[in-house]
Design a protein around this motif. Structure first.
Motif, PDB file in Angstrom:
ATOM      1  N   GLU A 162       0.826  -1.197   0.000  1.00  0.00           N
ATOM      2  CA  GLU A 162       0.000   0.000   0.000  1.00  0.00           C
ATOM      3  C   GLU A 162       0.864   1.253   0.000  1.00  0.00           C
ATOM      4  O   GLU A 162       1.872   1.335   0.697  1.00  0.00           O
ATOM      5  CB  GLU A 162      -0.914  -0.012   1.229  1.00  0.00           C
ATOM      6  N   ALA A 163       0.480   2.235  -0.827  1.00  0.00           N
ATOM      7  CA  ALA A 163       1.145   3.531  -0.991  1.00  0.00           C
ATOM      8  C   ALA A 163       2.340   3.470  -1.939  1.00  0.00           C
ATOM      9  O   ALA A 163       2.885   4.516  -2.312  1.00  0.00           O
ATOM     10  CB  ALA A 163       1.589   4.127   0.332  1.00  0.00           C
TER      11      ALA A 163
ATOM     12  N   ASP B 285       0.808   5.513  -5.686  1.00  0.00           N
ATOM     13  CA  ASP B 285       0.136   5.619  -4.375  1.00  0.00           C
ATOM     14  C   ASP B 285      -0.963   4.564  -4.251  1.00  0.00           C
ATOM     15  O   ASP B 285      -2.132   4.868  -4.033  1.00  0.00           O
ATOM     16  CB  ASP B 285      -0.443   7.010  -4.187  1.00  0.00           C
TER      17      ASP B 285
ATOM     18  N   GLN C 265      -3.751   2.002  -3.381  1.00  0.00           N
ATOM     19  CA  GLN C 265      -4.735   1.952  -2.310  1.00  0.00           C
ATOM     20  C   GLN C 265      -5.314   0.536  -2.233  1.00  0.00           C
ATOM     21  O   GLN C 265      -5.250  -0.226  -3.195  1.00  0.00           O
ATOM     22  CB  GLN C 265      -5.862   2.952  -2.557  1.00  0.00           C
TER      23      GLN C 265
ATOM     24  N   ASP D  84      -7.542  -0.675  -4.922  1.00  0.00           N
ATOM     25  CA  ASP D  84      -6.952  -0.953  -6.247  1.00  0.00           C
ATOM     26  C   ASP D  84      -6.856  -2.451  -6.517  1.00  0.00           C
ATOM     27  O   ASP D  84      -6.614  -2.853  -7.664  1.00  0.00           O
ATOM     28  CB  ASP D  84      -5.557  -0.329  -6.355  1.00  0.00           C
TER      29      ASP D  84
ATOM     30  N   ASP E  81      -9.617  -0.871   8.854  1.00  0.00           N
ATOM     31  CA  ASP E  81      -9.143   0.507   8.703  1.00  0.00           C
ATOM     32  C   ASP E  81      -9.605   1.312   9.904  1.00  0.00           C
ATOM     33  O   ASP E  81     -10.762   1.696  10.004  1.00  0.00           O
ATOM     34  CB  ASP E  81      -9.698   1.110   7.412  1.00  0.00           C
TER      35      ASP E  81
END
Length: 271
Positions: free
Chosen positions: A35-36, A101, A103, A106, A187
């Motif tokens: 991630e990122a 980036d 996520q 994605d 999250d």
């Protein structure tokens, strides 16, 4: 159940009214990214035409086809769309997709497509697809296990394993449980972090959670995972419930008083 890439392509082609050919090649069946981070999905194609369109589509687990980006062959400038960009090499017949980036949303199946640029032609030719997996960025993982039971008796023993770094940290469940969930990303926006969680449960109450997941766990308080101890923290505070009901009652009474006063005022005005 995993679906072969070719079958996915057939499904996509049926959906968009086109046929599959070996003209478009996606050499990466699966790709994983943190991630990122930035990830690149490769695609090559073959054609004798000089004018055509190249496209990328995304298919999330829900099944719908989502258009991402379009590149026209006669344009030298690479197309961009938000976090998506392409690296188009016409001479090499290469058309890769770059996702910056990354996520968690994605994660999906990505299809590279080719379309001829002829009047009245809408046929799309797809590659077999590339499955993209996005690994959550877990900061300072602190694995813990909890055994949840009802204080009023229950025939089910539930084990929660949380705050581990990735799915690779979870060994096969060692006890014969009835069900075990897949790894789920939690999250926790309130604290600005994410965590992984897995739940397992059995119809027997004597299942030990520390034995359920083949891991070594450490408690911050120094207290080992114990059903009776952990269970107590999950009981409902009856005094808190009573206070909440009292507050609700006072609010209802206040609304009635305000409503009555408003009604009396309107009657006085009307007279």
């Amino acid at each position: 159940m995993a679906v072969p890439g070719l079958l996915w392509a057939v499904v996509v082609s049926t959906y968009l009214g086109s046929s599959v050919a070996q003209m478009v090649t996606q050499p990466q069946p699966e790709v994983s990214v943190q991630e990122a981070d930035t990830v690149t999905l490769d695609c090559t194609y073959s054609t004798s035409e000089s004018d055509y369109y190249l496209l990328w589509y995304k298919q999330p687990p829900s099944g719908e086809m989502i258009f991402i980006i379009l590149q026209e062959a006669y344009k030298q400038q690479n197309a961009t769309n938000s976090r998506y960009s392409v690296n188009f090499q016409k001479e090499a017949k290469s058309f890769s997709l770059r996702i910056s980036d990354s996520q968690l949303e994605d994660a999906a199946m990505y299809f590279c497509a080719y379309r001829e640029c002829q009047p009245g032609t809408s046929k799309l030719t797809f590659g077999d697809g590339t499955v993209l997996t996005v690994k959550p960025n877990i900061q300072n993982p602190d694995p813990a296990v909890y055994q949840l039971t009802s204080s009023k008796s229950s025939n089910t023993s539930v084990c929660l394993y949380t705050d581990f770094e990735s799915q690779a940290n979870v060994s096969q469940v060692t006890r014969p449980v009835v069900y075990s969930s897949d790894s789920t990303v939690l999250d926790m926006g309130a604290v600005g972090s994410k965590s992984n969680g897995v739940v397992a449960w059995d119809s027997r109450t004597d299942v030990g959670c520390e034995d359920t997941f083949n891991q070594t766990f450490y408690s911050n308080s120094g207290i080992p995972c114990d059903t009776k101890i952990v269970e107590k923290s999950f009981e409902t505070d009856m005094n808190l419930n009573f206070r909440n009901l009292s507050v609700i009652g006072f609010r209802v009474l206040l609304l009635k008083v305000v409503g009555y006063n408003l009604l009396m005022t309107l009657r006085l005005w009307s007279s």
